[in-house]
Structures are given as C-alpha cells and as structure tokens.
Design a protein around this motif. Sequence first.
Motif, PDB file in Angstrom:
ATOM      1  N   GLU A 151      20.914  48.899  41.133  1.00 17.06           N
ATOM      2  CA  GLU A 151      20.899  50.024  40.207  1.00 17.06           C
ATOM      3  C   GLU A 151      21.895  51.104  40.606  1.00 17.06           C
TER       4      GLU A 151
ATOM      5  N   GLU B 208      24.197  50.141  35.517  1.00 17.00           N
ATOM      6  CA  GLU B 208      23.243  50.930  34.748  1.00 17.00           C
ATOM      7  C   GLU B 208      22.405  50.015  33.863  1.00 17.00           C
ATOM      8  N   PHE B 209      21.127  49.887  34.184  1.00 16.91           N
ATOM      9  CA  PHE B 209      20.247  48.991  33.438  1.00 16.91           C
ATOM     10  C   PHE B 209      19.707  49.678  32.199  1.00 16.91           C
ATOM     11  N   SER B 210      19.584  48.905  31.117  1.00 17.06           N
ATOM     12  CA  SER B 210      19.073  49.502  29.888  1.00 17.06           C
ATOM     13  C   SER B 210      17.561  49.672  30.003  1.00 17.06           C
ATOM     14  N   PHE B 211      17.140  50.866  29.628  1.00 18.57           N
ATOM     15  CA  PHE B 211      15.743  51.253  29.786  1.00 18.57           C
ATOM     16  C   PHE B 211      15.357  52.130  28.615  1.00 18.57           C
TER      17      PHE B 211
ATOM     18  N   ARG C  87       7.835  50.787  37.241  1.00 19.64           N
ATOM     19  CA  ARG C  87       9.085  51.275  37.784  1.00 19.64           C
ATOM     20  C   ARG C  87      10.058  51.638  36.667  1.00 19.64           C
TER      21      ARG C  87
ATOM     22  N   PRO D 200      14.488  52.971  36.210  1.00 18.13           N
ATOM     23  CA  PRO D 200      15.717  53.290  36.935  1.00 18.13           C
ATOM     24  C   PRO D 200      15.761  54.780  37.236  1.00 18.13           C
ATOM     25  N   GLU D 201      16.418  55.130  38.334  1.00 14.96           N
ATOM     26  CA  GLU D 201      16.515  56.539  38.685  1.00 14.96           C
ATOM     27  C   GLU D 201      17.137  57.356  37.557  1.00 14.96           C
ATOM     28  N   HIS D 202      18.181  56.752  36.948  1.00 15.64           N
ATOM     29  CA  HIS D 202      18.897  57.507  35.899  1.00 15.64           C
ATOM     30  C   HIS D 202      18.007  57.809  34.709  1.00 15.64           C
ATOM     31  N   ALA D 203      16.947  57.010  34.524  1.00 16.82           N
ATOM     32  CA  ALA D 203      16.086  57.192  33.357  1.00 16.82           C
ATOM     33  C   ALA D 203      14.971  58.190  33.637  1.00 16.82           C
TER      34      ALA D 203
ATOM     35  N   TYR E 151      12.092  48.457  30.676  1.00 17.09           N
ATOM     36  CA  TYR E 151      13.343  47.700  30.809  1.00 17.09           C
ATOM     37  C   TYR E 151      13.490  46.812  29.583  1.00 17.09           C
ATOM     38  N   LEU E 152      14.660  46.881  28.959  1.00 17.34           N
ATOM     39  CA  LEU E 152      14.863  46.132  27.722  1.00 17.34           C
ATOM     40  C   LEU E 152      15.405  44.742  28.028  1.00 17.34           C
TER      41      LEU E 152
ATOM     42  N   TYR F  38      16.314  48.030  20.036  1.00 12.17           N
ATOM     43  CA  TYR F  38      14.954  48.506  20.299  1.00 12.17           C
ATOM     44  C   TYR F  38      14.755  49.941  19.817  1.00 12.17           C
TER      45      TYR F  38
ATOM     46  N   LEU G 101      22.398  45.210  31.287  1.00 12.99           N
ATOM     47  CA  LEU G 101      23.255  46.376  31.423  1.00 12.99           C
ATOM     48  C   LEU G 101      23.390  47.088  30.083  1.00 12.99           C
TER      49      LEU G 101
ATOM     50  N   PRO H 152      20.459  46.150  23.477  1.00 15.78           N
ATOM     51  CA  PRO H 152      19.440  47.148  23.840  1.00 15.78           C
ATOM     52  C   PRO H 152      19.184  48.159  22.719  1.00 15.78           C
TER      53      PRO H 152
ATOM     54  N   ASP I  93      16.539  45.393  43.569  1.00 10.02           N
ATOM     55  CA  ASP I  93      16.707  45.996  42.250  1.00 10.02           C
ATOM     56  C   ASP I  93      17.293  47.402  42.387  1.00 10.02           C
ATOM     57  N   ALA I  94      16.737  48.175  43.327  1.00  8.28           N
ATOM     58  CA  ALA I  94      17.208  49.548  43.528  1.00  8.28           C
ATOM     59  C   ALA I  94      18.655  49.557  44.023  1.00  8.28           C
TER      60      ALA I  94
ATOM     61  N   PHE J  98      12.013  44.811  44.863  1.00  6.53           N
ATOM     62  CA  PHE J  98      12.232  46.179  44.381  1.00  6.53           C
ATOM     63  C   PHE J  98      13.402  46.828  45.129  1.00  6.53           C
TER      64      PHE J  98
ATOM     65  N   HIS K 107       5.290  51.264  28.292  1.00  4.28           N
ATOM     66  CA  HIS K 107       5.639  50.800  29.628  1.00  4.28           C
ATOM     67  C   HIS K 107       4.950  51.623  30.714  1.00  4.28           C
TER      68      HIS K 107
END
Lengths: 186, 386
Positions: B167, B171-174, A115, A117-120, B180-181, A91, B54, A88, B163-164, B160, A112
């Motif tokens: 999550e 922890e998904f990479s964003f 949606r 992630p909440e954390h983001a 989303y990467l 990027y 992740l 990751p 996915d939630a 969705f 982008h």
Amino acid sequence: MQRECDCCPEIAVVHETLVRDGVKSEVHLCVAHAQERGYILPSSEGPTLIVSKLLEQTKPVAVRAARACPVCAMTMAAIRAAGLAGCPQCYSFFEGDLGLIIERAQGGATVHVGRHPEHAGELVDRAAMRNKLAKELREAVSREEYERAARLRDALLQLGVPVDKNEVDIAFKIGSQGDEKDGAPS
Amino acid sequence: MSASGSNPQPPRSDADRVVPTSLDALIERDNAQGLIAPDSDCVVSSRVRLARNLIGYPFVHRATPDQLNDLVHRVQSARMSGPFQAGVRWVNVQATAAIDRLLLFERNLISRPFVESPHPRCVAISSDETTSVMVNEEDHLRLQMLAPGLQLQPLASRMFALDASLERSLEFSFHPRFGYLTACPTNVGTGIRVSAMLHLPALIMLDEIDRMKRAAKDMHLAVRGFHGEGTEAIGDFFQVSNQTTLGRSEIDLVEEFTLSIVPQFVAYERTARQTLVERDPASLDDRVFRALGILRSCRLLALEESLKFLSRIRLGVALGRVSDVTLAQVDRLLVEVQPAHLARSMGHELNTAQDEELAKDASPHTGKNRDDRAARATMVRASLNA
Ligand SMILES: [Zn+2]
Ligand SMILES: [Zn+2]
C-alpha cells in the motif's frame, strides 16, 4: 409471464432489449427503479395500468438508453451478465443497484467492517454514507422490508456516527416486529 | 481470442522456466527437523488470500493488454516486505510453458483460472514458496500465503504486513461503504478468503461426511475439493473457506476459523478416528496396511488411486499405526503424484500439443496413459520403500 426487476424483487414493468456492440442484453425494471434510471413512465397512472399498457407494446417503450459507467462504459445489464463490475468507479456510479446485489451475495451485510488503506482513513465520509444509509432505511420502512431495515439500522449504528434519535426509535420498533412481517421475496 | 492473437508470446527462455525448489511451504516437516505444524493430523494446510485492485484502471476483464502490462510493471516496482525480502522470483506466466503453469497450480502457488487466462499476467513467488502475488487474475492483485497445518492467525498477520507494505507504493481502490473493491461483488469488503485443507478419512469411512457438509453449509462456508474452486473432493480432502467478505472484520473471521470452525471439524474427525480404532482395529489396520502394501508394490498407478491410498496411509501415520512413514512424506507425495510434477520428474519435455492439452484439462484426473501410470508407480514405490 411476470418478471422480477433486475434490481429488486418487485415485478418489472419496463422491459427493454438493448443491443450494444452486437451484444444483446435485456433490462427489466420495476416502477421505482425505472424512474430512478430516467425512464419516463406515465406517472399519473397506477402501476397496474402501466403494466397493461406496456404489455400491449411490441417494441421497447423506453425513451433513453440505459446508463453506462462514465469510466468503463459498462451498463448494469452488462455487469449482471458478466457477474463482474467493469472498474472501481462502477461501485459509486451504480451504488444503489450494486448495493442490493452485494447485500444478497453477502448474506445481508451492507457496510464494510475491517481494515482500510491508510489513504482512505480520512476519506471515509461517514456523514455522507450515513445519509445514504438513512435514506435507504426510510425506503425500506416504506416498502415494509423490515428485515432489510433492521440490517440497515445495524449498519448505521456500526458506523459509530451519531444517529438521529427518531430514526433509531423507528428502527428499533421495526426490529422488534420485523420477523413475521418480512416475507421472503417471491 | 483476438487479444492473444495480436499479442504473440515471446520465445521461452530459461528465466521463464519454473524450477521447483522445495515443497516446504506446503507440507509438514519431518520430525527429525523439529517442528510439527498444529493439528496437522487433520489439517493439511492453511491459506489466506487477499484481493486488491489499483485505482485508475478498469478491472482485468475490461482492461487493454497495455493497461495490464502497465499493471504488472507497477506491481513489480513496488517494494514488497515480509517473505519477499529473502528473495522473490517473478514468473511471466503468459510466456511460461503449459507444464510449468500447471506445476505452479499443483503447488497451490497460482489458481486454476490463472493457468489458462488469455491476459498478460505474472506471479511473484517468495523464495520459501510460502507467498505468492498473482497480477492480473480476476483482480489486479491476488496475494496468497500458505502454511502447513492450522496456522491461519500467523498467516493473517504476515499477510496484513505484506498488504500494508504494498500500500505504500500502490493505491488500492477502496469505497467507504463497500470496502476494498473487487471485480466480483462477492469479494468486496475485506477481500479476504481464508481456507483450511482438511483430511477427513474417518468421517468418510463412517459415512458421516454429509453431517460435516451440512454443518459447513449452516456456517455459510464453501466446501471444495483438493484443488479448491470447481473441483470435487477426492481422496478424502476438503477445503473449507469463508463465503462472504462484507460486514465482518478480517480479525473476527480468522479468529472464528481458528478457534471455532476448524477445531469443530477436527474434533468430529478425531472422534470418528477413535471410533474406528475402538470398534474394529483389525479392519482399520487392514485398510491402512493394504494401501501401504499396494503403493509399495504396484507397477501401474492412476492418480485417483494414488490419492485414495495415500489418504489411508496418512490416516495410519496420524494414528501412530504406521511408524516407518512420516506425514511429510505422504504430503509431499500428494503433490508429486500430480500430472505436471510427474511429467517433470520423468524428465519429459512434453511437446506443445500434449503440453497444452495437459493444462487445459480442468480435471485432475489426467495421466491415464500407461507411461504415466508406470512412472507414478515407480516414483511412489521409491519413496515408500526408502
Ligand atoms: Zn426494482
Ligand atoms: Zn465502471
């Protein structure tokens, strides 16, 4: 034979063959991208002169190894060869290079939408991204890449952050004259 | 590869065998059972996939076996909601027999690359077989949901929710700009792939399929065959899916597929079917009932043939010209005639060499040997003469 830069449609002036872990890969860069990656070019001379000088050389003129991702050690050349990023972090580290590849692969999209992630949610630093995109917009304008500039403008507006009035004006002027001036990359 | 050499496969146990339960996720239900999936005359199934990775790990192709095993454990200990609440089966794909890996692929529960990958990998399958999560495919996670007919919107909202729920433990990479990467830059952004498996026999018969393909190209869609990526369209089945994942929200994309793209192809096909009925009903019926006659009486049946004739019968059923066969029956056979399903139904425990060969053959055109053709014919006859 003239070759395109690895990162953009410009003609490459730096040609380097890298051998890493026994695997050979080639790097071809235009003046701008070579400088961005820390290759030292004779800056006072025009691009034409650099080309002719470089063509005389038989061995690589580059003075330093290609940059590698600090986390996974992939270089841009390796990413390009694999068609895959290494991790990751690639990027962020290669944001400029990968941004152009992504833009081409994604039908011109730059940012982008959708949606997250909440954390983001709170981490999305809109101001920082806006600055980056605005810088790319100015570069696109100076290179007369109007179609790309118009897309970057759209992305900036899409971000919903307050955009500098002058920039928007420039961008809109671009948009209105864009179509005929923007030739397809050779 | 050295990675798999230094990492010997554990002995196979019963727990790793995949026992087919039902095909309900994939196929239209019988009329008697009530529900008819929307647009199932022309749309066999809908699928939604999400790619997720992740943070803190390299992508799969750069990760060590230890990291990949660690990823599997991380995902296995995550709480998964939705279809998984009723029951989840984890399959250690690396330790699973080739024939069973192929079986999962034929059932659309895993992708073709996942059948043969050199990496430690697992798949979670919901007990109703509508949902699967591949761990260590090209991305750390590939979530997938299937439904018969055109049902992309309900699939997407369930996706969705899943996915939630993931999550909350992972922890998904964003990336603020790229979304989303994913390992491949062509999947960044939403990481979503929506697709519909279309059945377009009338467009083929009227030689109008190129028009459909051109339209798909103009709409920036990928058109693939029966088994998705890298397969030719066979037996009049075409999978259409989105090609780009950046710059447009998941909701917009799903809405466009549901309200515009798929209905457009369905309308083309229905018009073509109507043309066939009006222009020359005897010729249409001949094709349909000739196919039915062959499948009800044949003694040797190759895979390509079975798909071709099943397609014609499906057309006849959808147009109400064949009344003693259901769409569900045809759609079930479309899966059951395939090599791994057939071998399983024959009760064959293929030896390892044959087994591996079966799984390696990327084309679906296997089963050339006489026994398989005889077995396929017997199985299809039994179903259609019942
Ligand atoms: Zn360049
Ligand atoms: Zn990296």
